[in-house]
Design a protein around this motif. Sequence first.
Motif, mmCIF file in Angstrom:
data_model
loop_
_atom_site.group_PDB
_atom_site.id
_atom_site.type_symbol
_atom_site.label_atom_id
_atom_site.label_comp_id
_atom_site.label_asym_id
_atom_site.label_seq_id
_atom_site.Cartn_x
_atom_site.Cartn_y
_atom_site.Cartn_z
ATOM 1 N N ARG A 1 37.587 37.606 29.017
ATOM 2 C CA ARG A 1 37.061 36.278 28.680
ATOM 3 C C ARG A 1 35.782 36.394 27.861
ATOM 4 N N THR B 1 44.833 33.748 29.219
ATOM 5 C CA THR B 1 43.650 33.135 29.823
ATOM 6 C C THR B 1 42.812 32.327 28.837
ATOM 7 N N ASP C 1 39.084 40.720 34.318
ATOM 8 C CA ASP C 1 39.327 39.355 33.841
ATOM 9 C C ASP C 1 38.079 38.742 33.216
ATOM 10 N N ALA D 1 46.384 38.846 35.659
ATOM 11 C CA ALA D 1 47.079 37.692 35.086
ATOM 12 C C ALA D 1 48.148 38.103 34.086
#
Length: 432
Positions: free
Chosen positions: A260, A283, A256, A42
């Motif tokens: 997070r 994110t 990812d 991302a």
Amino acid sequence: MTKTNRRALLGGLAAGLMALTALSGAAYAQSVTLSYLIPSGADGVAVAEELVKAFEAKNPDIKIEIETRPGGSEGDNLVKTRLATGSMADIFRYNSGSLFQAINPAQFLVDLSNEPWEADIQPSFKQVVTAPDGTIRGAPMGAAMGGGIYYNKKIYEELGLSVPKTWDEFMANNEKIKAAGKVPVIQTYGDTWTSQLFVLADYYNVAAKDQSFANRYTAGEAKFATDPNALRGFEKLQAAHDAGFFNEDFGAAKYDDGIRMVANGDGAHYPMLTFATTAIAQTVPDKLADVGFFAQPGDDATLNGLTVWMPDGIYIPQTTANLDAAKKFVAFVASVEGCEAQTRAGGASGPYLVNGCTLPADIPPAVSDMLPYFAEGGQNGPALEFLSPIKGPALEQITVEVGSGIRPAADGAALYDEDVRKQAQQLGLPGW
């Protein structure tokens, strides 16, 4: 209107239409579409999209199509294959340092040594995209990065923890975090490249004890398995696993997931490069202020410092059919406007290596935590892959095994030494 006048009018209109068609055809002929290959993720995609948007606004005759590729060894192999087969995109983003040397830059990449923008590139970056023949083949893409450990500031505040300066202090923090029912250390072996951080980010600690290690390593004289300082990175990875500090799904979780988790407080620590600050901003932007960063601790608090990664390079393969347009895009990336576009895409993740590029005042904590290591009197040093052309391609598979309890640290280090030997022989280095 007479027939003669009508014929003249119609003839004039026809001539005008023909001229307009010719002009349109010329404009169409001047339009260029470039392909731009980048790693998936991302953060990288967001930066690429913002760069392309800003560049196309200034250069409406040039369009850029973004392609993505996997990271890690799969991505390395894809880049090498596409270069070797003449199927590489017009521009591509890839590592600087040892992996740059492994793609035969003098054979496959365009020489950018004499481009005007090179005058604004800091020398520390130029040396990591310089081919064996002394020519510069790339421009900086991104900011300088630190290799170390992201941490969740709220967990630290809740448990009354302090940023550790030694490995023993780090492990003591992890024990307290585990006792509180939280995940001490996040690992994400679903993306195998992320497993390398405990080993690679430990290099400042190696060099702090022995500044000759990189030269001896390149000469085939120093080995990870037999040098106690170099072995420590593998030992730290094994120790964190054996203590039960990892998240239960560490074998399947991906990068990812890791960013997070540390941002949301689902884990306290995530060993990673600081380019992940951009991904966190993309994110989980509302949690960006909850994430801090510190250098991977060594065994001596007085020698605490940061292992630094140079940014990726942006390169042009010699097979491009659109060299002038590709050079325009690279020049834009290596400009103040290029830096500003990257910052807009996800905030600043560290210092840029283009003269004139600055950081905004409202940088996130993980970036401000890194800056003291670069300040006067701060302690930092390049990662090994920027001091030596040798980086064995199998390291990420080996560290997955060590970090999963499949292979002990000493055996992993010895296996990596063998991987390094093969790489050094492929590069034709003396002493191997």
